[in-house]
Design a protein around this motif. Structure first.
Motif, short mmCIF file in Angstrom:
data_model
loop_
_atom_site.label_atom_id
_atom_site.label_comp_id
_atom_site.label_asym_id
_atom_site.label_seq_id
_atom_site.Cartn_x
_atom_site.Cartn_y
_atom_site.Cartn_z
N LYS A 63 0.81 -1.23 0.00
CA LYS A 63 0.00 0.00 0.00
C LYS A 63 0.84 1.27 0.00
O LYS A 63 0.32 2.35 -0.32
N HIS A 64 2.14 1.16 0.30
CA HIS A 64 3.01 2.34 0.25
C HIS A 64 3.91 2.32 -0.98
O HIS A 64 4.86 3.10 -1.07
N LYS A 65 3.61 1.42 -1.92
CA LYS A 65 4.38 1.32 -3.16
C LYS A 65 3.57 1.82 -4.35
O LYS A 65 2.35 2.04 -4.23
N THR A 66 4.22 1.98 -5.50
CA THR A 66 3.49 2.24 -6.75
C THR A 66 3.04 0.90 -7.30
O THR A 66 3.87 0.06 -7.65
N ARG A 67 1.71 0.69 -7.33
CA ARG A 67 1.16 -0.60 -7.73
C ARG A 67 0.83 -0.60 -9.23
O ARG A 67 0.02 0.21 -9.70
N VAL A 68 1.46 -1.53 -9.94
CA VAL A 68 1.25 -1.71 -11.38
C VAL A 68 0.45 -2.99 -11.54
O VAL A 68 0.93 -4.07 -11.18
N VAL A 69 -0.78 -2.90 -12.05
CA VAL A 69 -1.66 -4.08 -12.12
C VAL A 69 -2.03 -4.36 -13.57
O VAL A 69 -2.54 -3.48 -14.27
N ILE A 70 -1.79 -5.59 -13.99
CA ILE A 70 -2.05 -6.02 -15.37
C ILE A 70 -3.31 -6.88 -15.38
O ILE A 70 -3.33 -7.99 -14.84
N GLY A 71 -4.40 -6.36 -15.98
CA GLY A 71 -5.67 -7.07 -16.02
C GLY A 71 -6.06 -7.44 -17.45
O GLY A 71 -5.52 -6.91 -18.42
#
Length: 451
Positions: free
Chosen positions: A101-109
Motif C-alpha cells: 500500500k506504500h508502493k506504486t502498484r502496477v496491475v495487469i488485467g
C-alpha cells in the motif's frame, strides 16, 4: 510477523508463503493435499506441514494474520477457530495490497495476455537490473519465485486475476489492488461458474477501471472493442492511454518486429503476443525504461511457462504446448502457430478441461476457434464432466459448437494417445492446448515423437 496459511499448497499461496519467509516472517500453514512442485519448494524452506489436514489447535492468539486460500471451504475448522479468536483474516489479494500500500502498484488485467504481459515487464526489469516487487502466475526464466516482496522496492507489478478472492470474499482479486498504473489487455467471457452472464463478467472490468487511484493511468488495448468501451466510458479521473499491435513480419519461421531502429528478431510470435508486447512497452516506459532499452531486453524474452512453450523441435517438425483453453485464447494461439509456420501442416489438439469449456451452453463460444489449424482435434473426458457435476456433453454438441466438418473428437485418453503417436510429424507443427494433460499424456513422450 507471524502469518498462518490455510491451504498453503496452492500455486499462488505457496509462492506467497515463500516470499514472506524470504522477507523474514514466521510462516506456518496447513492443507489437506499438497502436490509438486509446491511440496518440494515448501519442504526446502522448512515450512511444509508435518501432516495433511486441518488442525484448529495451530490457530492461537500469537498469530498476527491468517491468509485464506480459495481451496479452503467456508466451514474450514482452522478458519472457524481464527474467526472465533477474532484474528485478522486476509484473502490472498488483500494481503498483497497490505504489503504494497506504500508502493506504486502496477496491475495487469484482462481475460487473456495478463501473465505474458506481466512476464515481459519483469523480464525487461530483470535484464536492466531494476529491482521490483512482483506477483506473476507463471514460473519465469531467471526468477526463483513467482512472488517477491521487500520493504525497499518502489514498484510492485501484480498480475490482476478476475477470479474470486477467497471462500468468504467473493470479490474478484483485481478489485482489491487499487492500482496507480493499470493495463487492460482484453475482455472475453470466462469463469461462467462465477459470472453467469456476459454483462456480469464485463461489469468486473468496469469496477477494475474505476478502482484505479485518482490521477493514475490505464493503458488499454484499443483493438478490443469491449475494452475500448469500458475504459472510455469510465468517469474516473485517470489518464487513458491506448495501445495497438505494432507492425511486424514473419520470414522463414522468424518474427521480425518493426522498430525505429529497423527490424528486430524476437523469440515470441503471433499477433496476440505482439499486441501484448506493445502493452508491456508502455508500462515499462511508465516505470522508467526508455524505448531502446525495452527493445534490447525484449529481444531475449522466450515466453512465460506454458504459454506457447516450445517442447520439441527437429529439422522438419516442432511441438508447442499452451495453457490456452478459453475460446479467445484458443483462436489467438492457433492463428499464431499457423502464421509462424505457414508452410507446415498445423495439428491443433485442444482439451476441454475447465468448468466453462465443459458447459454445454458455453460451448457455442468456441465457434471458429480452431479454424486456423489444418488438422483440428478436440479431447474431453466424460468423467471430468461428471466430477464437475455438469450436464452430459455429447460428441454431437462439440461438433456443432466448433462448426468444422472435419473436426476429430476423442473422449478416451488411450484413443487420443494412439492417434497422436500414429502420426507422421514431418513438415508439421503440433500444438497441444490444455490446462490439463489429456487424461495422462506424458509430454516427454511427445518430445521423443517429434525429435
Amino acid at each position: 510477523m507471524n502469518v498462518h496459511f490455510i491451504a498453503i499448497g496452492g500455486s499462488a499461496m505457496h509462492n506467497l508463503a515463500l516470499a514472506l519467509q524470504n522477507k523474514g516472517y514466521q510462516v506456518t500453514g496447513s492443507d489437506d493435499e499438497i502436490f509438486e512442485p509446491s511440496k518440494s519448494r515448501l519442504q526446502a524452506k522448512g515450512i511444509l506441514p508435518e501432516a495433511y489436514g486441518w488442525f484448529p489447535e495451530k490457530i492461537n492468539a500469537s498469530i498476527d494474520g491468517v491468509v485464506l486460500g480459495m481451496h479452503a471451504k467456508a466451514d474450514n475448522p482452522e478458519l472457524l477457530k481464527a474467526q472465533e479468536l477474532g484474528l485478522k483474516i486476509y484473502s490472498y489479494p488483500e494481503f498483497l495490497y497490505e504489503q504494497s500500500k506504500h508502493k506504486t502498484r502496477v496491475v495487469i488485467g484482462g481475460s487473456h495476455g495478463k501473465t505474458t504481459i506481466t512476464s515481459m515487464i519483469l523480464h525487461v526489469m530483470h535484464y536492466h537490473n531494476r529491482d521490483v516487487d512482483y506477483m506473476v502466475g507463471a514460473q519465469l526464466e531467471g526468477f526463483d519465485v513467482m512472488v517477491k516482496l521487500t520493504e525497499t522496492n518502489d514498484f510492485i507489478v501484480l498480475e490482476g486475476d478476475e477470479y474470486l478472492s477467497s471462500p468468504i470474499d467473493r470479490r474478484p482479486k483485481f478489485h482489491l489492488y487499487k492500482p496507480n498504473i493499470a493495463l487492460l489487455s482484453g475482455i472475453a467471457w470466462d469463469h461462467i461458474n462465477v459470472f453467469p452472464t456476459y454483462d456480469n463478467y464485463v461489469e468486473q472490468f468496469r469496477i477494475f477501471v474505476d478502482s484505479i487511484v485518482k490521477g493514475g493511468s490505464i493503458t488499454y488495448n484499443e483493438e478490443d472493442p469491449e475494452v475500448k468501451r469500458v475504459v472510455e466510458a469510465s468517469a474516473n479521473t485517470i489518464r487513458k492511454l491506448p495501445y495497438h499491435t505494432p507492425e511486424y513480419t514473419v520470414n522463414n519461421g522468424e518474427t521480425l518486429l518493426e522498430t525505429p531502429e529497423g527490424e528486430l528478431p524476437i523469440e515470441v510470435f503471433g499477433k496476440h503476443n505482439l499486441n501484448n508486447l506493445a502493452g508491456a512497452k508502455w508500462i515499462c516506459q511508465h516505470m522508467g525504461i526508455d524505448e531502446d532499452d525495452f527493445y534490447e531486453a525484449i529481444a531475449t524474452f522466450k515466453g512465460a511457462s506454458k504459454r506457447l512453450e516450445k517442447i520439441a523441435e527437429s529439422k522438419t517438425s516442432v511441438a508447442y504446448k499452451d495453457f490456452a483453453h478459453s475460446p479467445s485464447k484458443v483462436e489467438a494461439t492457433t492463428k499464431a502457430v499457423k502464421e509462424q509456420y505457414g508452410n507446415r501442416t498445423v495439428v491443433a489438439c485442444l482439451e476441454l478441461h475447465t468448468y466453462s469449456s465443459l458447459n454445454a451452453e458455453f460451448l457455442k463460444e468456441y465457434k471458429g476457434a480452431l479454424d486456423a489449424a489444418d488438422v483440428a482435434v478436440v479431447f474431453y473426458s466424460p468423467h471430468a464432466v461428471e466430477i464437475k457435476k455438469l450436464k452430459e456433453v455429447t460428441h454431437e454438441q462439440i461438433a456443432n459448437a466448433f462448426e468444422r466438418d472435419d473436426l476429430i473428437i476423442y473422449t478416451n485418453p488411450d484413443d487420443f494417445k494412439n492417434y497422436l503417436f500414429s502420426q507422421n510429424f514431418d513438415n508439421k507443427a503440433l500444438l497441444l492446448m490444455s490446462s490439463g494433460n489429456y487424461g495422462g499424456l506424458d509430454f516427454n513422450e511427445v518430445k521423443r515423437l517429434i525429435g
